[in-house]
Design a protein around this motif. Structure first.
Motif, mmCIF file in Angstrom:
data_model
loop_
_atom_site.group_PDB
_atom_site.id
_atom_site.type_symbol
_atom_site.label_atom_id
_atom_site.label_comp_id
_atom_site.label_asym_id
_atom_site.label_seq_id
_atom_site.Cartn_x
_atom_site.Cartn_y
_atom_site.Cartn_z
ATOM 1 N N THR A 55 0.828 -1.201 0.000
ATOM 2 C CA THR A 55 0.000 0.000 0.000
ATOM 3 C C THR A 55 0.863 1.252 0.000
ATOM 4 O O THR A 55 0.606 2.210 -0.742
ATOM 5 N N ALA A 56 1.922 1.250 0.822
ATOM 6 C CA ALA A 56 2.801 2.420 0.905
ATOM 7 C C ALA A 56 3.541 2.672 -0.397
ATOM 8 O O ALA A 56 3.808 3.827 -0.763
ATOM 9 N N LEU A 57 3.854 1.607 -1.112
ATOM 10 C CA LEU A 57 4.624 1.729 -2.350
ATOM 11 C C LEU A 57 3.748 1.697 -3.598
ATOM 12 O O LEU A 57 4.260 1.555 -4.720
ATOM 13 N N ASP A 58 2.421 1.795 -3.408
ATOM 14 C CA ASP A 58 1.479 1.817 -4.536
ATOM 15 C C ASP A 58 1.608 0.579 -5.415
ATOM 16 O O ASP A 58 1.584 0.671 -6.647
ATOM 17 N N VAL A 95 -8.248 -10.213 7.456
ATOM 18 C CA VAL A 95 -7.413 -9.603 6.424
ATOM 19 C C VAL A 95 -8.229 -8.698 5.508
ATOM 20 O O VAL A 95 -7.784 -7.598 5.144
ATOM 21 N N GLY A 96 -9.428 -9.133 5.123
ATOM 22 C CA GLY A 96 -10.255 -8.290 4.270
ATOM 23 C C GLY A 96 -10.566 -6.951 4.917
ATOM 24 O O GLY A 96 -10.510 -5.902 4.266
ATOM 25 N N ALA A 97 -10.885 -6.982 6.215
ATOM 26 C CA ALA A 97 -11.181 -5.749 6.934
ATOM 27 C C ALA A 97 -9.948 -4.867 7.048
ATOM 28 O O ALA A 97 -10.015 -3.646 6.855
ATOM 29 N N ARG A 98 -8.815 -5.487 7.372
ATOM 30 C CA ARG A 98 -7.567 -4.726 7.493
ATOM 31 C C ARG A 98 -7.211 -4.058 6.157
ATOM 32 O O ARG A 98 -6.840 -2.880 6.115
ATOM 33 N N THR A 99 -7.338 -4.788 5.059
ATOM 34 C CA THR A 99 -6.987 -4.248 3.750
ATOM 35 C C THR A 99 -7.931 -3.121 3.347
ATOM 36 O O THR A 99 -7.491 -2.071 2.857
ATOM 37 N N ALA A 100 -9.237 -3.319 3.557
ATOM 38 C CA ALA A 100 -10.202 -2.265 3.230
ATOM 39 C C ALA A 100 -9.941 -1.014 4.051
ATOM 40 O O ALA A 100 -9.967 0.112 3.535
ATOM 41 N N GLY A 101 -9.688 -1.197 5.356
ATOM 42 C CA GLY A 101 -9.407 -0.052 6.211
ATOM 43 C C GLY A 101 -8.162 0.699 5.789
ATOM 44 O O GLY A 101 -8.148 1.940 5.739
ATOM 45 N N ASP A 102 -7.093 -0.036 5.466
ATOM 46 C CA ASP A 102 -5.850 0.609 5.032
ATOM 47 C C ASP A 102 -6.043 1.395 3.746
ATOM 48 O O ASP A 102 -5.557 2.525 3.599
ATOM 49 N N LEU A 103 -6.753 0.788 2.779
ATOM 50 C CA LEU A 103 -6.947 1.455 1.490
ATOM 51 C C LEU A 103 -7.793 2.717 1.623
ATOM 52 O O LEU A 103 -7.530 3.720 0.960
#
Length: 313
Positions: A55-58, A95-103
């Motif tokens: 996410t940080a590195l696109d 993981v799905g929740a973590r990824t959605a939240g991060d994005l």
């Protein structure tokens, strides 16, 4: 305010449980720690760190470039949203929740798309279902294909239905991280963020393991009620208890186990809430979607069992 009183009540109950039944409470906590250490830590911590780096590195959109046209057509999601969809189905709660939240927090996807993805992209992993649930506990490896079809097919169909033809916007990145900007500071931040997340999960696993043990010690009128209550609290204990519950037939045990896996338990909901803090995503909407998906899975399992019995299979 209602949520605050619920938390206060549960805290008081667990505190009294520790004082009155210290042996049983500490045993349940130890079991929760072992579950976290053996199952969650080695699987989820590396993913949390690597997904944070992506996410940080696109780099999330690059991983899903090949399947993006298909997922865009079916679910209307952006390239970054495709990564959330794939990760949520392959890597397990939360993981799905973590990824959605991060994005959403990093403004890679809109909050509307994040809420949409959260409603059906946070699921039990295939490894958990095939290994622990169907093989170790239920002893039904022959039902693996059918079970996976139900657990993943129902959420996918739900996602197509609630999409309502929407095409979520592709947000333009403000400024991509160049090679000269990549440093160990980014890696350090992702590691610390991953460690914080996995420690939070460990705390929730311990608390809900204690609640599940307390529920088992209550004088409920039927072991089936205890089994259902445990499964609604925490799916690992609930599925294990379902497999050995004396009041359940094999078909009913399988149907309940699939419903528990689809729901994710209140422990999974608490973990999800911790993963989406600061993103503006709604835990209540997520819980309603998971409850509806779980009910549909349970009803479909029941219908399949009735058909199997009537047809002689």
């Amino acid at each position: 305010m209602k949520k605050k009183y619920v938390y206060l009540f549960l805290t008081a109950v667990l505190f009294l449980y520790l004082l009155c039944r210290p042996g049983q409470a500490s045993g349940a906590a130890a079991a929760g720690i072992l579950l976290w250490f053996r199952s969650l830590l080695p699987v989820l911590l590396p993913f949390f760190i690597l997904s944070g780096l992506l996410t940080a590195l696109d780099g999330t959109a690059s991983l899903t470039r090949l399947i993006y046209p298909v997922l865009r057509r079916c679910f209307g999601c952006s390239p970054e949203g495709c990564f959330c969809l794939v990760a949520g189905f392959l890597c397990g709660y939360p993981v799905g929740a973590r990824t959605a939240g991060d994005l959403v927090r990093n403004r890679k996807i809109s909050r509307e798309e994040g809420q949409y993805l959260l409603s059906f992209c946070n699921n039990a992993s295939p490894a958990f279902l095939t290994g622990y649930c169907l093989t170790d506990c239920l002893k039904l490896p022959k039902l693996v294909p059918l079970s996976l079809g139900l657990i993943y097919g129902v959420p996918l169909l739900y996602g197509m239905i609630v999409r309502k033809g929407r095409m979520f916007p592709i947000l333009s990145a403000e400024k991509k991280t160049s090679g000269s900007q990549i440093s160990f500071k980014i890696v350090d931040a992702c590691i610390m963020d991953g460690l914080e997340s996995i420690l939070k999960l460990g705390g929730y696993v311990i608390l809900f393991s204690m609640l599940a043990q307390l529920l088992k010690e209550l004088p409920l009128p039927s072991p089936v009620l205890t089994c259902i209550g445990t499964g609604l609290l925490e799916i690992t204990n609930g599925i294990a208890d379902t497999a050995v519950c004396p009041g359940l037939s094999g078909n009913t045990a399988w149907s309940l186990a699939m419903a528990f896996a689809a729901f994710g338990g209140l422990s999974g909901t608490a973990q999800t809430e911790s993963m989406i803090q600061g993103s503006g995503l709604s835990t209540g909407a997520y819980l309603k979607a998971k409850a509806g998906t779980s009910l549909i899975v349970f009803l479909l399992c029941g219908l399949l069992c009735l058909y199997s019995a009537s047809s002689g299979f």
